[in-house]
Write an enzyme that holds these catalytic residues in place. Structure first.
Site, PDB file in Angstrom:
ATOM      1  N   ASP A  75       0.816  -1.221   0.000  1.00 24.22           N
ATOM      2  CA  ASP A  75       0.000   0.000   0.000  1.00 24.22           C
ATOM      3  C   ASP A  75       0.848   1.269   0.000  1.00 24.22           C
ATOM      4  OD1 ASP A  75      -2.659  -0.996   0.047  1.00 24.22           O
ATOM      5  OD2 ASP A  75      -2.254  -1.745   2.072  1.00 24.22           O
ATOM      6  N   GLY A 110      11.778  -1.422  -0.276  1.00 27.24           N
ATOM      7  CA  GLY A 110      12.497  -1.371  -1.548  1.00 27.24           C
ATOM      8  C   GLY A 110      12.316  -0.033  -2.252  1.00 27.24           C
ATOM      9  N   ASP A 135      15.730  -8.013  -5.096  1.00 25.82           N
ATOM     10  CA  ASP A 135      16.042  -7.597  -6.470  1.00 25.82           C
ATOM     11  C   ASP A 135      17.378  -6.861  -6.569  1.00 25.82           C
ATOM     12  OD1 ASP A 135      13.493  -8.559  -6.891  1.00 25.82           O
ATOM     13  OD2 ASP A 135      12.556  -6.575  -6.861  1.00 25.82           O
ATOM     14  N   ARG A 170      17.957 -32.665 -21.275  1.00 26.81           N
ATOM     15  CA  ARG A 170      16.925 -31.664 -21.527  1.00 26.81           C
ATOM     16  C   ARG A 170      17.476 -30.242 -21.429  1.00 26.81           C
ATOM     17  NH1 ARG A 170      12.337 -34.216 -17.536  1.00 26.81           N
ATOM     18  NH2 ARG A 170      11.171 -35.337 -19.124  1.00 26.81           N
ATOM     19  N   MET A 177      13.135 -14.353  -9.884  1.00 22.17           N
ATOM     20  CA  MET A 177      12.519 -13.038  -9.657  1.00 22.17           C
ATOM     21  C   MET A 177      13.559 -11.964  -9.975  1.00 22.17           C
ATOM     22  SD  MET A 177      10.050 -13.122  -6.368  1.00 22.17           S
ATOM     23  CE  MET A 177       8.373 -13.677  -6.514  1.00 22.17           C
ATOM     24  N   HIS A 179      12.269  -8.497 -10.519  1.00 24.91           N
ATOM     25  CA  HIS A 179      11.507  -7.379 -11.052  1.00 24.91           C
ATOM     26  C   HIS A 179      12.106  -6.945 -12.380  1.00 24.91           C
ATOM     27  CE1 HIS A 179       9.224  -3.421 -10.524  1.00 24.91           C
ATOM     28  NE2 HIS A 179       8.342  -4.393 -10.695  1.00 24.91           N
TER      29      HIS A 179
HETATM   30  O1  F6P Z   1      10.424  -6.886  -5.279  1.00 22.87           O
HETATM   31  C1  F6P Z   1      10.512  -8.172  -4.830  1.00 22.87           C
HETATM   32  C2  F6P Z   1       9.735  -9.101  -5.710  1.00 22.87           C
HETATM   33  O2  F6P Z   1       9.883 -10.398  -5.180  1.00 22.87           O
HETATM   34  C3  F6P Z   1      10.096  -9.070  -7.181  1.00 22.87           C
HETATM   35  O3  F6P Z   1      11.235  -9.820  -7.470  1.00 22.87           O
HETATM   36  C4  F6P Z   1       8.839  -9.605  -7.804  1.00 22.87           C
HETATM   37  O4  F6P Z   1       8.687  -9.107  -9.106  1.00 22.87           O
HETATM   38  C5  F6P Z   1       7.760  -9.074  -6.915  1.00 22.87           C
HETATM   39  O5  F6P Z   1       8.362  -8.790  -5.675  1.00 22.87           O
HETATM   40  C6  F6P Z   1       6.613 -10.024  -6.686  1.00 22.87           C
HETATM   41  O6  F6P Z   1       5.656  -9.369  -5.929  1.00 22.87           O
HETATM   42  P1  F6P Z   1       4.418 -10.029  -5.204  1.00 22.87           P
HETATM   43  O7  F6P Z   1       4.943 -10.754  -4.008  1.00 22.87           O
HETATM   44  O8  F6P Z   1       3.582  -8.872  -4.832  1.00 22.87           O
HETATM   45  O9  F6P Z   1       3.815 -10.966  -6.179  1.00 22.87           O
END
Ligand code: F6P
Length: 374
Positions: A75, A110, A135, A170, A177, A179
């Site tokens: 939020d 963050g 991130d 394979r 993750m 972002h």
């Molecule tokens: O910013 C941390 C992070 O884990 C990112 O790597 C990812 O894109 C995002 O949060 C995922 O967010 P949520 O937990 O809201 O799905």
């Protein structure tokens, strides 16, 4: 008069948040004789005045716990969903702050949290922030806590995927993750010995990746590990994105800006699932069976690494020192030469992306990793 401080954690959780709360709290209470309250669930708790009184006893035993004892949310104080409306709740946040006669509020979060914190500072609150995120993309700090643990988790996953990839001959596509930044994919890819690493900063060509995998097969390497950051994109996708980014930057009216923003949001929403498409494309282009593993929230869970515990404790305790010295409006950053307070105005709204000449990029290239560049 005894100082009172508030603490909140905001944005996605990550390992090390409790270590940071403990660091701030213990130093504030025990060294500087302050009283500490926690706000529940990020900025929402500040707005709604939902608090947790924090004593030294409550801070004992949380160093090694994942998550955050305060709870968190994404939020924003200036755009908070209330019922079925979105409202500016900055005034409510200011009221809570004054009601508790706080000297300052510590916002642990963050990139988004840095921006929210500066809004509170502009509204007259004394704010100090701590950088957390898996991130590692927060501008102004060399590293944020949470990253080291996520790096270890992703690396261990890649290690495990190696044995199944080799046994079945394979391709395994592993989505990390991160972002819009490639730190996690690049770091885990290098540490895990990936054959291909795709990051948002280096738009890729599927043809180039398929060719690299075919070459490996011709040399008798019948498996390939392809590590892909969730924000990675093809060169064509990057062109589209850059067009909207430029439009947003150069928008002459609010309407144009809004339109470009909604196009960008739509792109990112539709981009979810791109690694499945990539895995299918690679299978059909190489004739080698391919599987996808999305590491997801596993990378954010569980106990923090030793490095993250130390970093969070150093940042947290340094933060208490800054509160004691009444230095506000700053983010407590980790720099090669120590801990440094950086003005929030230098940090908010900026992202630390992987530079093209970063030693990790150089090392990946030198070890023959395909980065997918056309
Ligand atoms: O910013 C941390 C992070 O884990 C990112 O790597 C990812 O894109 C995002 O949060 C995922 O967010 P949520 O937990 O809201 O799905």
């Amino acid at each position: 008069m005894q100082k009172s401080i508030g603490v909140l954690t905001s944005g996605g959780d990550c390992p090390g948040l409790n270590a940071a709360i403990r660091g701030v709290g213990k130093a504030a209470i025990e060294k500087y004789d302050m009283s500490v309250i926690g706000f529940c669930d990020g900025f929402r708790g500040l707005v709604q005045d939902r608090i947790l009184r924090v004593s030294s006893d409550q801070l004992t035993g949380i160093l090694t716990d994942g998550g955050t004892i305060l709870g968190t949310s994404r939020d924003k104080p200036h755009k908070m969903p209330i019922g079925n409306k979105t409202e500016d709740m900055i005034d409510a946040a200011v009221d809570t702050y004054r009601r508790h006669a706080l000297s300052a509020v510590v916002c642990i979060g963050g990139g988004g949290t840095q921006k929210n914190a500066i809004r509170l500072a502009d509204a007259g609150l004394n704010v100090v922030t701590l950088p957390k995120t898996i991130d590692n993309d927060i501008y102004g700090t060399d590293v944020s806590f949470g990253f080291d643990t996520a790096l270890q988790i992703a690396t261990e996953a890649i290690d495990r995927l190696h044995s199944t990839a080799t046994s079945h001959h394979r391709i395994i596509v592993v989505e990390t993750m991160g972002h819009r930044a490639g730190w996690l994919a690049l770091g885990a890819g290098i540490a895990g010995g990936a054959d291909v690493i795709l990051i948002p900063e280096i738009p890729y060509s599927v043809d180039v990746v398929a060719t690299a995998i075919r070459h490996r097969a011709q040399r008798g390497r019948r498996f390939s590990i392809v590590v892909v950051a969730e924000g990675a994109m093809t060169a064509e996708e990057a062109k589209t994105i850059n067009k909207f980014v430029d439009r947003k930057k150069n928008a002459e009216s609010k309407r144009d800006r809004k339109e470009a923003t909604s196009k960008l949001d739509a792109f990112h929403e539709n981009h979810v699932g791109h690694t499945l498409k990539l895995s299918e494309q690679l299978e059909s282009m190489t004739g080698i069976e391919s599987r996808l593993t999305i590491l997801g929230h596993l990378q954010r869970g569980g106990t923090p690494s030793a490095a993250d515990r130390i970093l969070a404790t150093r940042l947290g305790t340094a933060c208490a020192g800054l509160l004691h010295d009444e230095m506000y409006g700053v983010m407590v950053a980790s720099r090669s030469n120590g801990i440094k307070p950086i003005p929030l105005s230098d940090v908010a709204g900026k992202k630390k992306l992987v530079p093209m000449d970063h030693p990790w990029v150089v090392a990946a290239r030198m070890t023959g990793v395909c980065l997918g560049e056309p």
